[in-house]
Design a protein around this motif. Sequence first.
Motif: not given
Length: 289
Positions: A215-219, A271-275
């Motif tokens: 996950i890069i720069n939350n974007s 979804a990736s950030k949440q996981w």
Amino acid sequence: MSDEELSYLGELDPDDSTGAAQQIARQLRAAILTGRLKPAEKLPSQPELAAHYGVARETVKRALDALRAERLIVSRQGSGVFVRAQTQRPVELRPHLEAAFEREEVTIDFAGFLGETLQGALAEVLDRVRAGQLAPKRIAIRVMVSDMGVPMALPARADTGADDPTVRERMERISHRSLDAIVDQVHELGDLGLVESATVAVRLHSASPLFKLYIINNSEVFFGFYPVTERTTAHKGEPLAIFDLLGKDVPLFNYQVSEEDTSHGTQFVAASKQWFDSVWDSVAREYQG
């Protein structure tokens, strides 16, 4: 085209030993792979590129030939050169990392097997920070990998399919070496005063690694599965067949946040950030080194 329209392209580095054609190809490749040049978008003409870089058209031609061989661009007689129209397909991570490090704030969350490919991907980008070619102000990295010191479903012995500490020992050494290198390399940037802040947090968990996630720069997110493969390794001089995870050169697929909250990319990143946060904040434990 004006200089503003060519803003996604940098200048040539006279100290770069790779040569002008390779530098031009690298910059255009990065623009294509990071989406600054969109699928089906027309590239600047050879004279425009030659004028921008201050090189001969033959040099530009060699750069374009390299991208054409990689199937990133296509020539249309009488119309010019265009980015090849692409559906979702595997992408190269490094240009996206370089683009991320062009920002003042860099955040990277990684979940995977050993951290070996992450360390390799970061090494060249961090070298460019040391050389002053990239200048972020703050870097924050979180790494979450499987703990090879505890029983795992994978890797395993091929004859029994069972966990075996001897199989995991080598993996654990590789993991610790990679994790320690990431920590040292990032902290060095802060110690040298090259960035205002450089932090790395590492946690381990007991789940078997089946995929890798950046996950890069939350974007944007890069996601790929680890195929299971049978191979033979050596233990105390004797061959040992194991079920191993194929980590290097795993195809990665890119998902990016868009202006539409309901887009596939935006939802996948969320979804990736949440996981990642859910595992990080629950069963993951601090890496002791």
